[in-house]
Structure formats: C-alpha cells, structure tokens
Design a protein around this motif. Structure first.
Motif, PDB file in Angstrom:
ATOM      1  N   ARG A 101      13.499   2.089  -6.587  1.00 44.42           N
ATOM      2  CA  ARG A 101      12.820   1.895  -7.868  1.00 44.42           C
ATOM      3  C   ARG A 101      12.155   3.184  -8.331  1.00 44.42           C
ATOM      4  O   ARG A 101      12.052   3.439  -9.536  1.00 44.42           O
ATOM      5  N   GLY A 102      11.701   4.015  -7.403  1.00 42.89           N
ATOM      6  CA  GLY A 102      11.109   5.285  -7.809  1.00 42.89           C
ATOM      7  C   GLY A 102      12.120   6.266  -8.360  1.00 42.89           C
ATOM      8  O   GLY A 102      11.794   7.078  -9.233  1.00 42.89           O
ATOM      9  N   LEU A 103      13.365   6.198  -7.877  1.00 39.23           N
ATOM     10  CA  LEU A 103      14.404   7.091  -8.369  1.00 39.23           C
ATOM     11  C   LEU A 103      15.015   6.615  -9.683  1.00 39.23           C
ATOM     12  O   LEU A 103      15.755   7.374 -10.317  1.00 39.23           O
ATOM     13  N   ASN A 104      14.720   5.384 -10.097  1.00 35.86           N
ATOM     14  CA  ASN A 104      15.337   4.830 -11.309  1.00 35.86           C
ATOM     15  C   ASN A 104      14.289   4.192 -12.220  1.00 35.86           C
ATOM     16  O   ASN A 104      14.370   2.996 -12.538  1.00 35.86           O
ATOM     17  N   PRO A 105      13.276   4.958 -12.668  1.00 34.43           N
ATOM     18  CA  PRO A 105      12.321   4.382 -13.622  1.00 34.43           C
ATOM     19  C   PRO A 105      12.903   4.384 -15.034  1.00 34.43           C
ATOM     20  O   PRO A 105      13.821   5.145 -15.350  1.00 34.43           O
ATOM     21  N   ALA A 147       0.819  -1.218   0.000  1.00 33.11           N
ATOM     22  CA  ALA A 147       0.000   0.000   0.000  1.00 33.11           C
ATOM     23  C   ALA A 147       0.847   1.261   0.000  1.00 33.11           C
ATOM     24  O   ALA A 147       0.779   2.076  -0.930  1.00 33.11           O
ATOM     25  N   ALA A 148       1.681   1.427   1.012  1.00 28.48           N
ATOM     26  CA  ALA A 148       2.468   2.657   1.132  1.00 28.48           C
ATOM     27  C   ALA A 148       3.683   2.644   0.217  1.00 28.48           C
ATOM     28  O   ALA A 148       4.017   3.663  -0.404  1.00 28.48           O
ATOM     29  N   GLY A 149       4.382   1.504   0.119  1.00 31.01           N
ATOM     30  CA  GLY A 149       5.580   1.451  -0.708  1.00 31.01           C
ATOM     31  C   GLY A 149       5.294   1.704  -2.174  1.00 31.01           C
ATOM     32  O   GLY A 149       6.060   2.391  -2.860  1.00 31.01           O
ATOM     33  N   SER A 150       4.194   1.160  -2.678  1.00 31.51           N
ATOM     34  CA  SER A 150       3.843   1.410  -4.081  1.00 31.51           C
ATOM     35  C   SER A 150       3.526   2.876  -4.318  1.00 31.51           C
ATOM     36  O   SER A 150       3.888   3.444  -5.360  1.00 31.51           O
ATOM     37  N   ALA A 151       2.857   3.520  -3.347  1.00 31.26           N
ATOM     38  CA  ALA A 151       2.567   4.952  -3.494  1.00 31.26           C
ATOM     39  C   ALA A 151       3.840   5.783  -3.455  1.00 31.26           C
ATOM     40  O   ALA A 151       3.995   6.752  -4.211  1.00 31.26           O
ATOM     41  N   ILE A 152       4.771   5.425  -2.565  1.00 31.92           N
ATOM     42  CA  ILE A 152       6.046   6.143  -2.500  1.00 31.92           C
ATOM     43  C   ILE A 152       6.818   5.984  -3.807  1.00 31.92           C
ATOM     44  O   ILE A 152       7.382   6.946  -4.344  1.00 31.92           O
ATOM     45  N   CYS A 153       6.846   4.773  -4.338  1.00 30.06           N
ATOM     46  CA  CYS A 153       7.558   4.526  -5.594  1.00 30.06           C
ATOM     47  C   CYS A 153       6.922   5.308  -6.738  1.00 30.06           C
ATOM     48  O   CYS A 153       7.637   5.901  -7.563  1.00 30.06           O
ATOM     49  N   ALA A 154       5.598   5.336  -6.813  1.00 32.50           N
ATOM     50  CA  ALA A 154       4.930   6.076  -7.883  1.00 32.50           C
ATOM     51  C   ALA A 154       5.175   7.578  -7.762  1.00 32.50           C
ATOM     52  O   ALA A 154       5.386   8.273  -8.768  1.00 32.50           O
ATOM     53  N   LYS A 160       5.138   4.592 -18.458  1.00 29.95           N
ATOM     54  CA  LYS A 160       5.040   3.127 -18.380  1.00 29.95           C
ATOM     55  C   LYS A 160       6.133   2.566 -17.478  1.00 29.95           C
ATOM     56  O   LYS A 160       5.898   1.596 -16.747  1.00 29.95           O
ATOM     57  N   GLY A 161       7.314   3.169 -17.535  1.00 34.55           N
ATOM     58  CA  GLY A 161       8.385   2.709 -16.668  1.00 34.55           C
ATOM     59  C   GLY A 161       8.085   2.918 -15.197  1.00 34.55           C
ATOM     60  O   GLY A 161       8.534   2.141 -14.355  1.00 34.55           O
ATOM     61  N   VAL A 162       7.306   3.967 -14.875  1.00 36.16           N
ATOM     62  CA  VAL A 162       6.916   4.192 -13.475  1.00 36.16           C
ATOM     63  C   VAL A 162       6.013   3.061 -12.999  1.00 36.16           C
ATOM     64  O   VAL A 162       6.177   2.544 -11.889  1.00 36.16           O
ATOM     65  N   GLY A 163       5.059   2.661 -13.829  1.00 39.01           N
ATOM     66  CA  GLY A 163       4.197   1.536 -13.447  1.00 39.01           C
ATOM     67  C   GLY A 163       4.971   0.247 -13.284  1.00 39.01           C
ATOM     68  O   GLY A 163       4.722  -0.527 -12.345  1.00 39.01           O
ATOM     69  N   ASP A 164       5.923   0.001 -14.185  1.00 38.74           N
ATOM     70  CA  ASP A 164       6.762  -1.198 -14.042  1.00 38.74           C
ATOM     71  C   ASP A 164       7.607  -1.130 -12.774  1.00 38.74           C
ATOM     72  O   ASP A 164       7.818  -2.147 -12.103  1.00 38.74           O
ATOM     73  N   ALA A 165       8.105   0.064 -12.449  1.00 38.97           N
ATOM     74  CA  ALA A 165       8.917   0.214 -11.240  1.00 38.97           C
ATOM     75  C   ALA A 165       8.102  -0.074  -9.981  1.00 38.97           C
ATOM     76  O   ALA A 165       8.618  -0.659  -9.021  1.00 38.97           O
ATOM     77  N   VAL A 166       6.840   0.330  -9.971  1.00 35.31           N
ATOM     78  CA  VAL A 166       5.976   0.052  -8.818  1.00 35.31           C
ATOM     79  C   VAL A 166       5.806  -1.455  -8.632  1.00 35.31           C
ATOM     80  O   VAL A 166       5.924  -1.986  -7.511  1.00 35.31           O
ATOM     81  N   GLN A 186       7.782  -3.815  -9.715  1.00 30.93           N
ATOM     82  CA  GLN A 186       9.070  -4.392  -9.330  1.00 30.93           C
ATOM     83  C   GLN A 186       9.394  -4.142  -7.864  1.00 30.93           C
ATOM     84  O   GLN A 186       9.943  -5.013  -7.185  1.00 30.93           O
ATOM     85  N   SER A 187       9.055  -2.966  -7.367  1.00 28.54           N
ATOM     86  CA  SER A 187       9.352  -2.659  -5.965  1.00 28.54           C
ATOM     87  C   SER A 187       8.597  -3.589  -5.018  1.00 28.54           C
ATOM     88  O   SER A 187       9.159  -4.065  -4.023  1.00 28.54           O
ATOM     89  N   VAL A 188       7.343  -3.884  -5.335  1.00 25.86           N
ATOM     90  CA  VAL A 188       6.555  -4.770  -4.471  1.00 25.86           C
ATOM     91  C   VAL A 188       7.121  -6.188  -4.503  1.00 25.86           C
ATOM     92  O   VAL A 188       7.285  -6.838  -3.462  1.00 25.86           O
ATOM     93  N   VAL A 189       7.432  -6.674  -5.694  1.00 31.32           N
ATOM     94  CA  VAL A 189       7.946  -8.048  -5.813  1.00 31.32           C
ATOM     95  C   VAL A 189       9.306  -8.184  -5.131  1.00 31.32           C
ATOM     96  O   VAL A 189       9.558  -9.144  -4.384  1.00 31.32           O
ATOM     97  N   ILE A 190      10.196  -7.227  -5.372  1.00 28.85           N
ATOM     98  CA  ILE A 190      11.530  -7.284  -4.760  1.00 28.85           C
ATOM     99  C   ILE A 190      11.431  -7.218  -3.244  1.00 28.85           C
ATOM    100  O   ILE A 190      12.135  -7.940  -2.522  1.00 28.85           O
ATOM    101  N   THR A 191      10.542  -6.371  -2.743  1.00 35.39           N
ATOM    102  CA  THR A 191      10.385  -6.265  -1.289  1.00 35.39           C
ATOM    103  C   THR A 191       9.885  -7.570  -0.692  1.00 35.39           C
ATOM    104  O   THR A 191      10.367  -8.010   0.361  1.00 35.39           O
ATOM    105  N   PHE A 192       8.932  -8.218  -1.340  1.00 33.69           N
ATOM    106  CA  PHE A 192       8.422  -9.492  -0.839  1.00 33.69           C
ATOM    107  C   PHE A 192       9.538 -10.530  -0.759  1.00 33.69           C
ATOM    108  O   PHE A 192       9.669 -11.247   0.244  1.00 33.69           O
ATOM    109  N   LEU A 193      10.355 -10.610  -1.805  1.00 28.04           N
ATOM    110  CA  LEU A 193      11.445 -11.586  -1.799  1.00 28.04           C
ATOM    111  C   LEU A 193      12.450 -11.289  -0.688  1.00 28.04           C
ATOM    112  O   LEU A 193      12.889 -12.206   0.023  1.00 28.04           O
ATOM    113  N   LEU A 194      12.813 -10.030  -0.522  1.00 27.05           N
ATOM    114  CA  LEU A 194      13.766  -9.666   0.527  1.00 27.05           C
ATOM    115  C   LEU A 194      13.199  -9.924   1.912  1.00 27.05           C
ATOM    116  O   LEU A 194      13.918 -10.358   2.821  1.00 27.05           O
ATOM    117  N   LEU A 195      11.908  -9.663   2.090  1.00 24.62           N
ATOM    118  CA  LEU A 195      11.302  -9.840   3.415  1.00 24.62           C
ATOM    119  C   LEU A 195      11.374 -11.285   3.874  1.00 24.62           C
ATOM    120  O   LEU A 195      11.754 -11.574   5.010  1.00 24.62           O
TER     121      LEU A 195
END
Length: 291
Positions: free
Chosen positions: A245-249, A137-144, A254-260, A262-271
């Motif tokens: 991911r937000g600083l490097n779209p 919820a919050a991370g995707s908004a921050i990335c966007a 379209k790249g911003v949407g892809d970055a969002v 990617q940020s969620v998936v990468i965070t899940f894997l790291l968690l």
C-alpha cells in the motif's frame, strides 16, 4: 453577365499520422479501448500483492544485503511494539484464565484450567496480539514512509539510478517485522501465561500445583512451534501489505493517509483468515497429547 468561375479549393488529403489519422484503404477502424472493469480491481490488487511477496522473497537472497537498514528498522519496530505488547498481553491472559476457569468449574474439571488457558494464550492470543500491534504501530509507519517517498518520486529516482526500491527499502522492513514478531511472540506468551496464572490462583482460588500439572498434562512442544510459525507468517503479511500500500498510493498526501488505513484493515482481515487456516491444519496434522 458572365458566370462566376471561381475555382473550388483543392481537396485536402486526410492525415496519415496523429490522433486524427484516417485508416488506410481496406482497413476497418479499431474498436475504442475499454476501461478496465472495476469489478476486477480486487483481483488485480491481489495479484500485485502476491507479485510483491514473490519479489521480496527473491530479493532477500540477493546481494548486497542492506544490513544497516535492517538494523534500524528492527530497532524501530521493536521500540514501538514491545511496551504495548507487554501491557496488552496481561489483560488478555487474565480474561482467558478467568473465562476458562469459570467454564472448568461448571464442568468439574478445575485441574485442566492451567493447561487450557495456557494453550489458548500460546496458540491463539499471543501470535494475534503481536501481529495486530505490529500492523497497527509499525506497519502503518512503514506504509506512511514508503508512501511519502513514492509521491515525492524518490523511488522513481532510485530506479533511474539502477537501485531496486524493493531490495533497498522493502526487504529490510519485511525482515524486521518478521524477526520482531518471532521474538515478541515469546515475550507475550510468557507475560500472558504469568498473568493467567496470577488471576487464576489469586481471584479464582486455584492452586499453583493444579495449574502447572494441567499445563504439563495438555501442552506439548509443537504448540510452541506453531505459535512461532504463526508469528513469523503474520509478521511477513504485515510487512508485505504495508509495503504494497505504501508503494501504490493514490491522490497525493491524502492518498498516503488512505493507504495507511487500508493497509491496517487488509492486514487484520488476512491475519484472521490465515490464523483459521493454520489452526485447522495444525489440529489435523499434530495429534493432541495423550490421544
């Protein structure tokens, strides 16, 4: 007939500058530059992620601190995660209580149902629930938000004016996710424990005294500390990955949407990886109660 004596055109010297410049006498031609290998792209991204984490850690102690931005981001992150976290923690606590209760009945150890279910909620379920909700919820908004600022070249304008985008925008957001994660973890632990207590007592015919006695027999204070430490680290990871991911779209909007995504998936894997490491360290360092 007289022979044609038209003079030959003069020889033009080779250019000495520019793209078509010839190498000086005695020099060998430089090899063409190689494109960066795609196989090393994950390593480069990992390095940039660690570099951003180090920069955020350093800029956290620099002045001036953006207190207003931190307050706004704290309120935003809390407002979008508190209700979903409370609603999700109830079924999580119920499922854990029902599963553990069924297992302890098969083993003839119903008296430990409360302790086992509460420890599972506090140590494992609560930090993961908080981190997943903050990231989704919050991370995707921050990335966007950061990605849209990047493609509009607002961050480049800030650097031209001598303002650090990391200190001004990233640090308050990362600190907000960390603080909300710690506070939200306590709420999820309480709600999940109450949900597990209700379902164990009502649906599995457990007794309140046995539930509480099992909890007091197995639980100890370090269990709560490791839960809060996990929530703090998970909040830091969620904020860092979203900001990176937000600083490097790539590729405009379209790249911003892809970055969002990617940020969620990468965070899940790291968690899940970091949770495994922290759990293994905790079980080795802190002995079980009564051991």
């Amino acid at each position: 007939m007289t022979p044609d004596r038209t003079p030959a055109p003069p020889h033009e010297p080779a250019p000495t500058t520019g793209a078509g410049a010839a190498p000086p006498p005695g020099a060998t031609a430089a090899p063409a530059g190689r494109a960066p290998s795609r196989a090393l792209a994950p390593l480069r991204e990992t390095g940039r992620l660690f570099a951003l984490a180090a920069t955020v850690t350093r800029d956290t102690f620099r002045r001036p601190f953006q207190f207003r931005e931190f307050t706004e981001q704290f309120w935003f992150v809390a407002s979008v995660t508190i209700l979903p976290a409370a609603l999700v923690s109830i079924p999580f606590g119920a499922v854990i209580a029902l599963q553990v209760g069924s297992l302890t009945q098969q083993l003839g150890a119903q008296s430990f149902t409360g302790g086992a279910s509460v420890l599972a909620v506090i140590q494992q379920a609560s930090p993961l629930i908080v981190a997943l909700l903050i990231s989704g919820a919050a991370g995707s908004a921050i990335c966007a938000d950061l990605g849209s600022r990047t493609i509009r070249e607002e961050l480049d304008a800030m650097e031209v004016m001598g303002v650090s985008p990391v200190q001004r925008l990233v640090v308050p957001r990362v600190l907000a996710t960390m603080c909300v994660a710690v506070l939200l973890n306590g709420m999820v632990s309480v709600v999940g424990t109450l949900g597990g207590y209700f379902f164990n007592v009502i649906m599995q015919d457990g007794t309140p005294g046995a539930y509480l006695s099992g909890f007091s027999a197995l639980a100890q204070l370090p269990d709560l500390w490791i839960s809060e430490i996990k929530a703090l680290i998970f909040g830091f990871l969620a904020g860092i990955v979203a900001a990176h991911r937000g600083l490097n779209p790539r590729g405009g909007p379209k790249g911003v949407g892809d970055a969002v995504n990617q940020s969620v998936v990468i965070t899940f894997l790291l968690l899940f990886f970091v949770n495994m490491v922290l759990t293994a360290i905790y079980l080795q360092v802190v002995p079980a109660k009564g051991a």
